[in-house]
Design an enzyme around this catalytic site. Structure first.
Site, PDB file in Angstrom:
ATOM      1  N   PHE A  89       0.981  -1.229  -0.133  1.00 11.85           N
ATOM      2  CA  PHE A  89       0.016  -0.130   0.102  1.00 11.85           C
ATOM      3  C   PHE A  89       0.996   1.304   0.004  1.00 11.85           C
ATOM      4  O   PHE A  89       1.694   1.186   0.804  1.00 11.85           O
ATOM      5  CB  PHE A  89      -1.068  -0.266   1.361  1.00 11.85           C
ATOM      6  CG  PHE A  89      -1.792   1.180   1.354  1.00 11.85           C
ATOM      7  CD1 PHE A  89      -2.922   1.447   0.396  1.00 11.85           C
ATOM      8  CD2 PHE A  89      -1.392   2.273   2.302  1.00 11.85           C
ATOM      9  CE1 PHE A  89      -3.605   2.571   0.500  1.00 11.85           C
ATOM     10  CE2 PHE A  89      -2.323   3.283   2.322  1.00 11.85           C
ATOM     11  CZ  PHE A  89      -3.511   3.434   1.479  1.00 11.85           C
ATOM     12  N   GLU A 143      12.913   2.932   1.195  1.00 14.59           N
ATOM     13  CA  GLU A 143      12.283   3.507   2.442  1.00 14.59           C
ATOM     14  C   GLU A 143      13.107   3.253   3.708  1.00 14.59           C
ATOM     15  O   GLU A 143      12.725   3.397   4.738  1.00 14.59           O
ATOM     16  CB  GLU A 143      10.968   2.890   2.592  1.00 14.59           C
ATOM     17  CG  GLU A 143       9.994   3.030   1.470  1.00 14.59           C
ATOM     18  CD  GLU A 143       9.358   4.363   1.214  1.00 14.59           C
ATOM     19  OE1 GLU A 143       9.237   5.154   2.042  1.00 14.59           O
ATOM     20  OE2 GLU A 143       9.583   4.577  -0.155  1.00 14.59           O
ATOM     21  N   GLY A 194       2.173   7.676  -0.153  1.00 15.03           N
ATOM     22  CA  GLY A 194       3.075   8.993  -0.406  1.00 15.03           C
ATOM     23  C   GLY A 194       3.783   9.303  -1.611  1.00 15.03           C
ATOM     24  O   GLY A 194       2.987   8.924  -2.604  1.00 15.03           O
ATOM     25  N   SER A 195       4.907   8.885  -1.773  1.00 16.57           N
ATOM     26  CA  SER A 195       5.800   9.135  -3.107  1.00 16.57           C
ATOM     27  C   SER A 195       5.404   7.658  -3.562  1.00 16.57           C
ATOM     28  O   SER A 195       5.473   7.755  -4.996  1.00 16.57           O
ATOM     29  CB  SER A 195       7.253   9.276  -2.922  1.00 16.57           C
ATOM     30  OG  SER A 195       7.891   8.137  -2.371  1.00 16.57           O
TER      31      SER A 195
END
Ligand code: SIN
Length: 173
Positions: free
Chosen positions: A9, A84, A12-13
């Site tokens: 999911f 991330e 954001g970016s």
């Protein structure tokens, strides 16, 4: 045939920068979280001396966060873990699709316990901060503007993101 794909999911970016192969993508939502520009970015939209501000998810009872879900092969997870890496951790969550179907998915969340976390601040301060920062992936305001634009494309209203966008646009006048 063994299916070793996973649903990820993005909120954001990951909504607008899809730099990984995906098998399918669908608008989706998760419950109990709100999107907030409370995470510091040392490696994408800022630098260690001047971290930018990017989104993470903050728990809020009854809230719904809308974004995009991607079904990816197992090997894509290593790429996403690296992308991330500045404070985000994989969290397993139920994903809800627009057609009412649901499945288990992975979301990257940076909690208040990571070193890069910046936390809450007045919206005008957050906007001024975003306006100033830049990092290897580009300017911090580009991150905000692209996120706001992609949420509009998805017909998603996010008052936190849109208020920051308005504040930045007003500062430019
Ligand atoms: C996401 O997009 O799902 C995580 C936060 C980010 O990379 O902006």
């Amino acid at each position: 045939m063994i299916d070793n794909s996973h649903w990820i999911f993005g909120y954001g970016s990951l909504i607008y920068k899809v730099d990984f192969p995906c098998l399918e993508s669908r608008p989706a939502s998760i419950t109990g979280w709100v999107r907030r520009f409370w995470q510091g970015s040392h490696d994408h939209r800022g630098v260690p001396e001047a971290p930018g501000r990017v989104v993470t998810l903050v728990p809020e009872k009854g809230a719904v966060c809308q974004g995009v879900a991607y079904r990816v092969n197992e090997d894509v997870l290593a790429h996403l873990d690296f992308r991330e890496k500045n404070g985000y951790q994989r969290v397993l969550t139920p994903l809800h699709f627009d057609d009412g179907n649901q499945c288990q998915g992975i979301v990257y969340i940076a909690t208040e316990h990571n070193e890069a976390y910046l936390g809450e601040a007045p919206m005008t301060e957050i906007a001024a901060h975003i306006q100033l920062c830049a990092g290897p992936s580009g300017s911090n305001q580009d991150y905000l503007f692209r996120l706001a634009e992609s949420l509009r494309d998805l017909a998603v209203y996010d008052d936190h993101v849109f208020e920051l966008e308005s504040l930045l646009l007003a500062n430019k006048k």
